[in-house]
Enzyme design. Structure first.
Site, PDB file in Angstrom:
ATOM      1  N   TYR A  58       0.844  -1.183   0.000  1.00 26.75           N
ATOM      2  CA  TYR A  58       0.000   0.000   0.000  1.00 26.75           C
ATOM      3  C   TYR A  58       0.882   1.236   0.000  1.00 26.75           C
ATOM      4  O   TYR A  58       1.531   1.555   0.986  1.00 26.75           O
ATOM      5  CB  TYR A  58      -0.929   0.022   1.214  1.00 26.75           C
ATOM      6  CG  TYR A  58      -1.906  -1.129   1.301  1.00 26.75           C
ATOM      7  CD1 TYR A  58      -2.243  -1.889   0.182  1.00 26.75           C
ATOM      8  CD2 TYR A  58      -2.497  -1.473   2.511  1.00 26.75           C
ATOM      9  CE1 TYR A  58      -3.132  -2.950   0.274  1.00 26.75           C
ATOM     10  CE2 TYR A  58      -3.396  -2.521   2.607  1.00 26.75           C
ATOM     11  CZ  TYR A  58      -3.699  -3.269   1.489  1.00 26.75           C
ATOM     12  OH  TYR A  58      -4.586  -4.318   1.594  1.00 26.75           O
ATOM     13  N   HIS A 124      -0.276 -12.107   1.193  1.00 23.84           N
ATOM     14  CA  HIS A 124      -1.202 -11.321   0.380  1.00 23.84           C
ATOM     15  C   HIS A 124      -1.691 -12.116  -0.824  1.00 23.84           C
ATOM     16  O   HIS A 124      -2.893 -12.163  -1.094  1.00 23.84           O
ATOM     17  CB  HIS A 124      -0.498 -10.038  -0.080  1.00 23.84           C
ATOM     18  CG  HIS A 124      -1.407  -8.857  -0.157  1.00 23.84           C
ATOM     19  ND1 HIS A 124      -0.954  -7.561  -0.089  1.00 23.84           N
ATOM     20  CD2 HIS A 124      -2.747  -8.761  -0.304  1.00 23.84           C
ATOM     21  CE1 HIS A 124      -1.977  -6.728  -0.178  1.00 23.84           C
ATOM     22  NE2 HIS A 124      -3.073  -7.435  -0.313  1.00 23.84           N
ATOM     23  N   PRO A 219     -16.333  -4.635   4.001  1.00 27.66           N
ATOM     24  CA  PRO A 219     -17.672  -4.914   4.530  1.00 27.66           C
ATOM     25  C   PRO A 219     -18.698  -3.858   4.153  1.00 27.66           C
ATOM     26  O   PRO A 219     -19.902  -4.090   4.304  1.00 27.66           O
ATOM     27  CB  PRO A 219     -17.441  -4.947   6.041  1.00 27.66           C
ATOM     28  CG  PRO A 219     -16.287  -4.019   6.259  1.00 27.66           C
ATOM     29  CD  PRO A 219     -15.394  -4.244   5.062  1.00 27.66           C
ATOM     30  N   LEU A 220     -18.232  -2.706   3.653  1.00 28.99           N
ATOM     31  CA  LEU A 220     -19.141  -1.649   3.209  1.00 28.99           C
ATOM     32  C   LEU A 220     -19.215  -1.569   1.689  1.00 28.99           C
ATOM     33  O   LEU A 220     -19.663  -0.560   1.136  1.00 28.99           O
ATOM     34  CB  LEU A 220     -18.712  -0.303   3.800  1.00 28.99           C
ATOM     35  CG  LEU A 220     -18.785  -0.229   5.334  1.00 28.99           C
ATOM     36  CD1 LEU A 220     -18.272   1.107   5.830  1.00 28.99           C
ATOM     37  CD2 LEU A 220     -20.203  -0.468   5.819  1.00 28.99           C
ATOM     38  N   GLY A 221     -18.777  -2.642   1.015  1.00 25.81           N
ATOM     39  CA  GLY A 221     -18.899  -2.674  -0.444  1.00 25.81           C
ATOM     40  C   GLY A 221     -18.208  -1.519  -1.127  1.00 25.81           C
ATOM     41  O   GLY A 221     -18.791  -0.859  -1.995  1.00 25.81           O
ATOM     42  N   GLY A 223     -17.679   1.308  -0.114  1.00 30.57           N
ATOM     43  CA  GLY A 223     -18.379   2.558   0.157  1.00 30.57           C
ATOM     44  C   GLY A 223     -19.813   2.605  -0.330  1.00 30.57           C
ATOM     45  O   GLY A 223     -20.592   3.462   0.106  1.00 30.57           O
ATOM     46  N   PHE A 224     -20.207   1.684  -1.196  1.00 39.64           N
ATOM     47  CA  PHE A 224     -21.561   1.733  -1.754  1.00 39.64           C
ATOM     48  C   PHE A 224     -22.621   1.564  -0.671  1.00 39.64           C
ATOM     49  O   PHE A 224     -23.668   2.237  -0.690  1.00 39.64           O
ATOM     50  CB  PHE A 224     -21.738   0.660  -2.824  1.00 39.64           C
ATOM     51  CG  PHE A 224     -23.105   0.683  -3.459  1.00 39.64           C
ATOM     52  CD1 PHE A 224     -23.394   1.580  -4.471  1.00 39.64           C
ATOM     53  CD2 PHE A 224     -24.105  -0.170  -3.026  1.00 39.64           C
ATOM     54  CE1 PHE A 224     -24.656   1.628  -5.043  1.00 39.64           C
ATOM     55  CE2 PHE A 224     -25.373  -0.128  -3.593  1.00 39.64           C
ATOM     56  CZ  PHE A 224     -25.649   0.771  -4.607  1.00 39.64           C
TER      57      PHE A 224
END
Length: 332
Positions: A58, A124, A219-221, A223-224
């Site tokens: 990253y 990874h 877990p929030l797709g 941001g969607f």
């Protein structure tokens, strides 16, 4: 915050952690602010979101350096998870699982993170040119040397162009069986969310029956599922969502019923509860061995995500979410 354990070693972490990737990688570069990211990490730790999830790729490297600035002062409060096995080139990413490289990469991560030990060291991606047992064996030597406390494996999800369904993680399950013979797996990290539930069908049960922790990535797709994104608004070219088939204007509009369903459930729990918190509570309801890793670079969202650990969904809530339409648009 509620604490959950990872692996047979009973490593305790907050039920909601912090995915640090957006601070340095994959999302809009123009919106990255070092000071804001530092405040975000510190706020997460204040609220008990102790698992900080990063990787040497990253940035590359800059995400670990950023975390090192916090860990220098607050190491005892944090559970540090970083990853090895991917090298970033000018226009490409390649796997490297050679034992010598793994050991050098670990030493470099320790220096950047300003710590003497990594709590969870994850592979990874396996190197197709190196037997995974050799890579895992080198990682196990790091545990014996006291540089690492436990080992984990990241599972390649639906974006690999494979068949959907229960067979999605067949390759990962075979790899897990192989490395388990070398050294115990403490955790598996894979995508899991209301709109990407595939891990529930085979990968999550494998972890549960063996006492292996499950780290729910995205877990929030992306941001969607927060309900804060507008269809057609567009993304910067360096943002992974600019190339994601579920983030075209058409697919974002088509998938709005999923967000609407989460919003309905949220309203039943009070005016301050958000769709994002319902999405995270759904992830946590999938098992006591599950830890949610929402990624953010903003203090505000870190606080909102951490609060989701205290939200308890009823059987009726879970049944309503189960009836939501499947997401449209995929990588296949």
């Amino acid at each position: 915050m509620e604490r959950r354990t990872i692996g047979a070693g009973a490593l305790a972490v907050g039920a909601v952690g912090l995915g640090c990737m957006p601070m340095s990688w994959a999302y809009s570069g123009s919106r990255r602010r070092g000071d804001e990211s530092l405040r975000c990490v510190n706020r997460a730790l204040d609220l008990g979101a102790s698992l900080l999830d990063t990787a040497d790729m990253y940035g590359p490297f800059t995400n670990e350096l950023l975390l090192g600035r916090v860990l220098r002062q607050r190491r005892a409060e944090a559970f540090v998870s970083t990853k090895v096995g991917l090298l970033v080139g000018e226009q490409h990413i390649v796997a490297n699982g050679r034992p010598g490289y793994v050991k050098r990469a670990c030493d470099a991560s320790l220096r950047r993170l300003q710590t003497d030990v990594i709590d969870l060291y994850q592979l990874h991606r396996p190197d197709p040119e190196v037997p995974i047992e050799e890579t895992w064996g080198a990682m196990a030597e790091l545990v014996r040397a006291g540089k690492v406390r436990a080992l984990g494996l990241c599972a390649l999800g639906a974006r690999g162009g494979r068949r959907s369904g229960a067979s999605l993680y067949d390759g990962t399950l075979r790899q897990l069986q192989r490395v388990q013979q070398v050294f115990p797996v403490a955790a598996v990290e894979a995508e899991l969310s209301v709109w990407s539930p595939e891990a529930l069908w085979a990968l999550l049960p494998w972890c549960e029956t063996r006492g292996v922790g499950f780290l729910a990535a995205m877990p929030l797709g992306n941001g969607f599922l927060t309900g804060t994104l507008t269809p057609g608004e567009g993304f910067e070219p360096d943002d992974v969502r600019a190339r994601h088939p579920r983030f075209t204007a058409e697919m974002m509009a088509a998938n709005q019923p999923i967000v609407a369903g989460l919003r309905r459930v949220a309203r039943r729990h009070g005016p301050e509860v958000t769709p994002a918190q319902v999405a995270l509570a759904w992830v946590l309801a999938q098992g006591r061995h599950v830890v949610a890793l929402p990624g953010t670079k903003r203090e505000r969202w870190a606080a909102e995500n951490a609060a989701a650990a205290g939200l308890r969904l009823s059987a009726a809530d879970l049944a309503e979410i189960a009836r939501l339409p499947a997401a449209q648009g995929s990588w296949d």
